[in-house]
Design an enzyme around this catalytic site. Structure first.
Site, PDB file in Angstrom:
ATOM      1  N   CYS A  32       6.541   7.036   2.950  1.00 58.55           N
ATOM      2  CA  CYS A  32       6.502   5.883   2.046  1.00 58.55           C
ATOM      3  C   CYS A  32       7.243   4.722   2.698  1.00 58.55           C
ATOM      4  O   CYS A  32       7.826   4.869   3.782  1.00 58.55           O
ATOM      5  CB  CYS A  32       7.113   6.217   0.684  1.00 58.55           C
ATOM      6  SG  CYS A  32       8.873   6.613   0.743  1.00 58.55           S
TER       7      CYS A  32
ATOM      8  N   CYS B 198      10.836   5.146   3.853  1.00 57.94           N
ATOM      9  CA  CYS B 198      11.013   5.713   5.198  1.00 57.94           C
ATOM     10  C   CYS B 198      11.060   4.595   6.235  1.00 57.94           C
ATOM     11  O   CYS B 198      11.858   4.639   7.175  1.00 57.94           O
ATOM     12  CB  CYS B 198       9.872   6.666   5.528  1.00 57.94           C
ATOM     13  SG  CYS B 198       9.723   8.078   4.425  1.00 57.94           S
TER      14      CYS B 198
ATOM     15  N   ASP C  12     -10.983 -31.122  15.373  1.00 51.15           N
ATOM     16  CA  ASP C  12     -11.001 -32.024  16.518  1.00 51.15           C
ATOM     17  C   ASP C  12     -12.469 -32.209  16.912  1.00 51.15           C
ATOM     18  O   ASP C  12     -13.308 -31.361  16.593  1.00 51.15           O
ATOM     19  CB  ASP C  12     -10.200 -31.402  17.662  1.00 51.15           C
ATOM     20  CG  ASP C  12     -10.417 -32.143  18.970  1.00 51.15           C
ATOM     21  OD1 ASP C  12     -10.136 -33.358  19.004  1.00 51.15           O
ATOM     22  OD2 ASP C  12     -10.888 -31.513  19.931  1.00 51.15           O
TER      23      ASP C  12
END
Length: 709
Positions: free
Chosen positions: A15, A18, A412
């Site tokens: 999880c 951890c 651009d």
């Protein structure tokens, strides 16, 4: 002191708690600057001083109760170990025996003592403390670090079930219920969920592994000998036969062929190459034999840089994930408190101890925050991996969040929406032969070095000999072709410009294009239209962005008329002309001051300030490296429609993350109260917890099917 970044593969995480524990343990190593752990990929990325040894980092992870090893390559990652599969099979068989012994009365037997119950106790111990030993080992290591994770909840729940049952059995408590099958089946269900989850998580990294396996193992040198690709050096020359992969990045020194670069750009059409053209390592030589000189090797190749960027993006945390991590940090301790409170509450209410115990164990099991830990990293991992297949390289998870919030896209012009290459668009010759006049102009401009001159020279056969070439800077050129003086240039170069020609030139200039006059004996006879041609994908890209609800802006240093003509052809909402690099950045800052979230799409060194200023900088990969460095997202092809794909993919990924979190929070919000109330049995709670994680995994894997917008 020099810095480096180390990568470890971590095993045993269950999880997000951890993740936090491992990061704290790694950060505690002297010389470590930063440690990031990705739960979904199982990788730890550590920024540290050169003096820090990999063994020290591995030791820190092991001390925290997890496994750690060094990856052997980008393709090395999550795999389902055979021993883990065997452990699951053994646990399932023994768990089934325990369930049969305790739940089927016909199988019970008594040898002067409750023999079948004691056999169930021994078998259950093998599952709970044997097959499930990893949970207890990591829970103990975490306890020493004063932390708690999913392992803590599973270890507490299963151990408590076995210990309670053993005490009841040994003390001969009459109506005491035995929970041997509960502890054993919970371990089996969680191991099964972990097995299915890891298989699915491995699929989430398929895109990155698919890139890694593209690298050719050997290269054939010019003398015919085969050498490992790892031994190639810059300047080495190697031969690529039809159908083979190009060993490393290089430049063609001999031969011509079509090269498939779809693995980098996502574009299916092969690219024609010849002497002097650059080629990418791992691309496929479709036909013809090539001799290539290596320009980049190993970690410096484009493919290696792409894989590093994708891995980095998968390791970086999003803001929403950091919030979830803070919640997870207190979630497990709170779940333990709720379980204890449930036990005490049921006993205080006068309920049987067995029922109070059942409710408390159910709370421990159902509260495991697996889904919460997987919600973001798995979706980011799948989303960025799918992006890499489409030629979209995202630098980090936060860019996905920011891209989702965009409302304006600024382009651009030169080199981005145009091909940055002047071309002859048309020739108008009132009363003359346009093809013949274009050929005369091409012959004169064959001596020119000006971009417009080169465009005209390449537009027709210029094999006619010329004499007396004169260059008139700023005006044009004059030469004698086939006995006639031919002039190519502006009006000032001619003594006589007929009204029809002058009118045609005025129309071209009104459109913002370049009008070049051509004629013989000082009389203008035709108008050649030259322009920086728009990319074929530019108008569809603008339309796709508008369909996503985005406003579009064109920024350019060109003349206003020319800029507006391009904007009109593209269908862009607003055109800002006559601005330099600083002016582009200032215009983006002005849009941001209006409350807009702005993306800048650029290609080149002069775009770097604007790319940095924008909320999201998107660099077209065919441009300068500095543009890509300043950008948050890099498009590896010249196909502008991929910009819309990048934004659509970001939105889909963030929607998936939000869906994951909604499910994770709704699941825990609903399941914990049901467990407290005694509605959920521990075994059902374990199945619900596993199902929650698999839902998040499956939902995230749907991103693999994302199609271009």
């Amino acid at each position: 002191m020099a810095m480096r970044r180390a990568t470890l593969l971590v095993d045993g995480m269950t999880c997000s708690s951890c993740v936090a524990q491992i990061e704290r343990s790694l950060a505690g190593v002297e010389g470590v600057i930063e440690a990031r752990v990705n739960y979904a990929s199982g990788r730890a990325s550590v920024a540290c001083r050169d003096s820090v040894d990999d063994a020290e980092l591995q030791g820190a992870v092991i001390a925290a109760g997890y496994g750690a090893r060094l990856p052997e390559g980008f393709s090395d990652g999550h795999s389902v170990e055979p021993t883990r599969v065997h452990r699951l099979i053994v646990a399932a068989v023994i768990g089934a025996l325990v369930a049969l012994l305790t739940m089927v009365d016909a199988l019970a037997f008594d040898l002067g003592f409750q023999a079948s119950d004691w056999l169930a106790a021994v078998l259950a111990a093998g599952v709970v403390f044997g097959s499930g030993w990893g949970f207890h080992q990591r829970a103990w290591a975490q306890l020493k670090h004063r932390t708690a994770t999913m392992d803590t909840l599973v270890a507490l729940g299963t151990a408590a079930a076995w210990i309670w049952s053993t005490v009841v059995l040994a003390a001969q408590i009459g109506d005491g219920h035995l929970y041997f099958e509960t502890g054993a089946v919970i371990v089996v269900l969680i191991l099964l969920g972990r097995y299915l989850e890891e298989r699915a998580r491995r699929r989430s990294g398929d895109a990155l592994r698919a890139l890694a396996v593209l690298v050719a193992p050997v290269a054939r040198l010019e003398d015919g000998s085969d050498v490992p690709v790892a031994s190639l050096q810059v300047g080495s020359r190697f031969v690529v036969r039809p159908g083979e992969r190009i060993a490393t990045d290089g430049v063609v020194v001999d031969g011509a062929s079509a090269v498939d670069i779809s693995m980098v750009t996502g574009e299916p059409v092969p690219e024609e190459v010849g002497p002097g053209d650059a080629v990418l390592g791992a691309s496929v030589n479709a036909n013809g034999s090539l001799v290539v000189e290596a320009t980049s090797v190993g970690a410096d190749t484009v493919l290696a840089r792409i894989m590093r960027l994708v891995e980095q993006a998968q390791t970086n945390r999003t803001r929403i994930q950091r919030l979830a991590d803070r919640i997870s940090a207190v979630f497990v301790p709170v779940a333990v408190v709720i379980a204890v409170g449930t036990l005490i509450g049921w006993l205080a209410a006068g309920q049987p101890a067995s029922e109070a115990f059942t409710a408390a164990v159910a709370v421990l099991i159902v509260a495991c925050p697996c889904a919460l830990g997987l919600a973001t990293p798995l979706a980011v991992m799948v989303g960025t991996g799918r992006g890499s297949q489409l030629g979209i390289i995202v630098k980090g998870g936060e860019m996905l969040e920011d891209t989702r919030q965009l409302d304006t896209v600024v382009f651009d012009k030169t080199g981005t929406v145009t091909e940055a290459r002047m071309e002859v668009v048309e020739i108008v010759a009132p009363g003359g032969d346009p093809d013949a006049l274009l050929a005369l102009a091409a012959a004169v401009e064959s001596r020119s070095e000006h971009p417009i001159g080169r465009a005209i020279a390449s537009a027709a056969d210029n094999g006619q000999p010329i004499t007396g070439f004169e260059n008139h800077p700023g005006t044009g050129a004059v030469a004698t072709v086939d006995g006639s003086e031919v002039r190519v240039g502006k009006r000032a170069l001619f003594h006589q410009v007929p009204e029809a020609v002058d009118g045609a030139a005025a129309e071209v200039e009104a459109m913002g294009r370049v009008a070049v006059l051509v004629g013989r004996d000082s009389v203008a006879e035709a108008v050649i239209t030259v322009d920086d041609r728009l990319r074929a994908t530019a108008p569809p890209a603008v339309a796709a962005l508008k369909s996503l609800g985005l406003d579009t802006v064109l920024l350019t240093g060109d003349h206003p008329r020319r800029a507006q003509a391009a904007g009109d052809e593209l269908g862009i909402d607003r055109v800002v002309a006559g601005v330099g690099p600083d002016g582009k950045a200032a215009e983006i800052a002005r849009l941001q001051a209006e409350g807009r979230r702005v993306a800048m799409v650029g290609d080149g060194i002069n775009d770097a300030p604007a790319l940095s200023q924008a909320d999201i900088g998107i660099a077209i990969g065919t441009g300068a490296d500095v543009a890509a460095e300043a950008a948050d997202i890099t498009i590896m092809s010249s196909d502008l429609s991929v910009v819309a794909d990048a934004i659509a993919l970001s939105r889909r990924t963030m929607n998936t993350i939000r869906g994951n979190y909604f499910w994770a929070f709704v699941y825990n919000t609903a399941a914990i109260p049901l467990a407290v109330a005694g509605v959920l049995e521990p075994i059902v709670a374990a199945a619900a917890m596993v199902g929650s994680s698999l839902f998040v995994v499956t939902n995230s894997l749907r991103l693999r099917r994302f199609n271009r917008a």
